[in-house]
Design a protein around this motif. Structure first.
Motif, PDB file in Angstrom:
ATOM      1  N   ASP A  89       6.703  -0.542  -6.104  1.00  0.00           N
ATOM      2  CA  ASP A  89       6.830  -1.995  -6.052  1.00  0.00           C
ATOM      3  C   ASP A  89       7.959  -2.444  -6.978  1.00  0.00           C
ATOM      4  OD1 ASP A  89       5.818  -2.573  -8.770  1.00  0.00           O
ATOM      5  OD2 ASP A  89       3.846  -2.063  -7.971  1.00  0.00           O
ATOM      6  N   SER A  92       7.565  -1.953 -10.875  1.00  0.00           N
ATOM      7  CA  SER A  92       7.635  -0.533 -11.242  1.00  0.00           C
ATOM      8  C   SER A  92       9.054  -0.003 -11.133  1.00  0.00           C
ATOM      9  CB  SER A  92       6.693   0.292 -10.357  1.00  0.00           C
ATOM     10  OG  SER A  92       5.359  -0.115 -10.537  1.00  0.00           O
ATOM     11  N   TYR A 128      14.888  -2.096  -3.151  1.00  0.00           N
ATOM     12  CA  TYR A 128      14.907  -3.348  -3.899  1.00  0.00           C
ATOM     13  C   TYR A 128      16.254  -3.500  -4.587  1.00  0.00           C
ATOM     14  CZ  TYR A 128       9.923  -4.484  -3.571  1.00  0.00           C
ATOM     15  OH  TYR A 128       8.679  -4.852  -3.130  1.00  0.00           O
ATOM     16  N   CYS A 166      11.364 -11.398  -4.017  1.00  0.00           N
ATOM     17  CA  CYS A 166      12.243 -10.265  -4.309  1.00  0.00           C
ATOM     18  C   CYS A 166      13.216 -10.082  -3.155  1.00  0.00           C
ATOM     19  CB  CYS A 166      11.417  -9.004  -4.532  1.00  0.00           C
ATOM     20  SG  CYS A 166      10.474  -9.070  -6.086  1.00  0.00           S
ATOM     21  N   GLU A 168      15.341  -7.144  -0.792  1.00  0.00           N
ATOM     22  CA  GLU A 168      15.525  -5.758  -0.373  1.00  0.00           C
ATOM     23  C   GLU A 168      16.825  -5.642   0.400  1.00  0.00           C
ATOM     24  OE1 GLU A 168      12.293  -4.735   2.273  1.00  0.00           O
ATOM     25  OE2 GLU A 168      12.841  -6.288   3.711  1.00  0.00           O
ATOM     26  N   LYS A 179       8.291  -9.887  -0.220  1.00  0.00           N
ATOM     27  CA  LYS A 179       7.283  -9.897  -1.269  1.00  0.00           C
ATOM     28  C   LYS A 179       7.548  -8.739  -2.223  1.00  0.00           C
ATOM     29  CE  LYS A 179       3.790 -12.360   1.234  1.00  0.00           C
ATOM     30  NZ  LYS A 179       2.417 -12.432   1.674  1.00  0.00           N
ATOM     31  N   CYS A 180       7.166  -8.916  -3.471  1.00  0.00           N
ATOM     32  CA  CYS A 180       7.492  -7.946  -4.520  1.00  0.00           C
ATOM     33  C   CYS A 180       6.491  -6.800  -4.634  1.00  0.00           C
ATOM     34  CB  CYS A 180       7.576  -8.664  -5.869  1.00  0.00           C
ATOM     35  SG  CYS A 180       8.806  -9.978  -5.912  1.00  0.00           S
ATOM     36  N   ASN A 181       5.392  -6.848  -3.863  1.00  0.00           N
ATOM     37  CA  ASN A 181       4.357  -5.832  -4.012  1.00  0.00           C
ATOM     38  C   ASN A 181       4.487  -4.687  -3.012  1.00  0.00           C
ATOM     39  OD1 ASN A 181       3.647  -7.300  -1.743  1.00  0.00           O
ATOM     40  ND2 ASN A 181       1.467  -7.429  -2.258  1.00  0.00           N
ATOM     41  N   LEU A 182       5.531  -4.669  -2.211  1.00  0.00           N
ATOM     42  CA  LEU A 182       5.742  -3.597  -1.248  1.00  0.00           C
ATOM     43  C   LEU A 182       6.512  -2.457  -1.908  1.00  0.00           C
ATOM     44  CD1 LEU A 182       6.737  -5.879   1.736  1.00  0.00           C
ATOM     45  CD2 LEU A 182       4.515  -4.827   1.305  1.00  0.00           C
ATOM     46  N   ASN A 183       6.325  -1.253  -1.404  1.00  0.00           N
ATOM     47  CA  ASN A 183       7.046  -0.107  -1.955  1.00  0.00           C
ATOM     48  C   ASN A 183       8.409   0.018  -1.298  1.00  0.00           C
ATOM     49  OD1 ASN A 183       4.924   0.485  -3.616  1.00  0.00           O
ATOM     50  ND2 ASN A 183       4.103   2.115  -2.356  1.00  0.00           N
ATOM     51  N   ARG A 184       9.436   0.053  -2.146  1.00  0.00           N
ATOM     52  CA  ARG A 184      10.812   0.188  -1.700  1.00  0.00           C
ATOM     53  C   ARG A 184      11.508   1.221  -2.589  1.00  0.00           C
ATOM     54  NH1 ARG A 184       8.924  -1.694   2.160  1.00  0.00           N
ATOM     55  NH2 ARG A 184       9.402  -3.693   3.150  1.00  0.00           N
TER      56      ARG A 184
END
Length: 190
Positions: A89, A92, A128, A166, A168, A179-184
């Motif tokens: 995320d 992180s 991100y 956020c 990407e 959204k900022c909670n997705l894994n990128r």
């Protein structure tokens, strides 16, 4: 293996030592006619330490070359871009880059955007960028709160209207608010 932070610090120290020891006009070179010669940094180092510095410089340049060939780092302008290949995320990813002594990659021109895109394509993952929405909906800034002078928004983006804070990068190099909670993918700049 050296961490990103160690690599960056050692590289900066070696460049400084190189400048002080070897560059014309640097301390240690003779001054104007009749002026005394300033001591060089090399004069203060014992032979073993100097040899160790030269060897370390050689090893670092080889390591940098291997990493560059493998696509794990890219140099663009004054920036070094690197990815660990991990998808996490936004917070992180930012924390990971800061622990390594850098920050999330934030392109400020087309050349930097293309360099980041090269890493995105290598991993075939969206990444991100070091860009977040400010307090005003639809107004995006870099991590330090500086307004953006360069953008590469995908058609009809940004469109989150305060719900997607956020940014990407797509695999075509364009940007999307998300959204900022997705894994990128994590891509750091140093």
């Amino acid at each position: 293996m050296l961490s990103y932070l160690s690599y960056t610090v050692v590289a900066a120290l070696l460049m400084t030592c190189h400048a002080l020891c070897n560059c014309p006009g640097a301390p240690g070179r003779a001054g104007l006619k009749g002026q005394p010669r300033l001591p060089r940094l090399r004069d203060f180092l014992d032979t073993g330490f100097h040899s160790s510095l030269v060897n370390l410089k050689y090893q670092l340049s080889r390591l940098e070359g291997v990493l560059a060939l493998d696509g794990k780092i890219k140099v663009v302008g004054e920036k070094i871009l690197a990815s660990n290949g991990k998808e996490v995320d936004f917070e992180s990813a930012l924390e990971s880059c800061e622990e390594a002594g850098g920050t999330l990659a934030t392109p400020v021109n087309e050349e930097e955007n293309k360099a980041i895109l090269g890493i995105v394509k290598q991993y075939n993952r969206y990444a991100y960028l070091g860009i977040k929405e400010g307090e005003t909906s639809g107004e995006f800034m870099d991590i330090n709160g500086t307004p953006l002078n360069y953008t590469k928004w995908h058609q009809n983006e940004p469109n989150g209207k305060g719900r997607e804070n956020c940014v990407e990068m797509y695999s075509d190099g364009t940007w999307n608010d998300k959204k900022c909670n997705l894994n990128r993918l994590t891509i750091c700049e140093f």
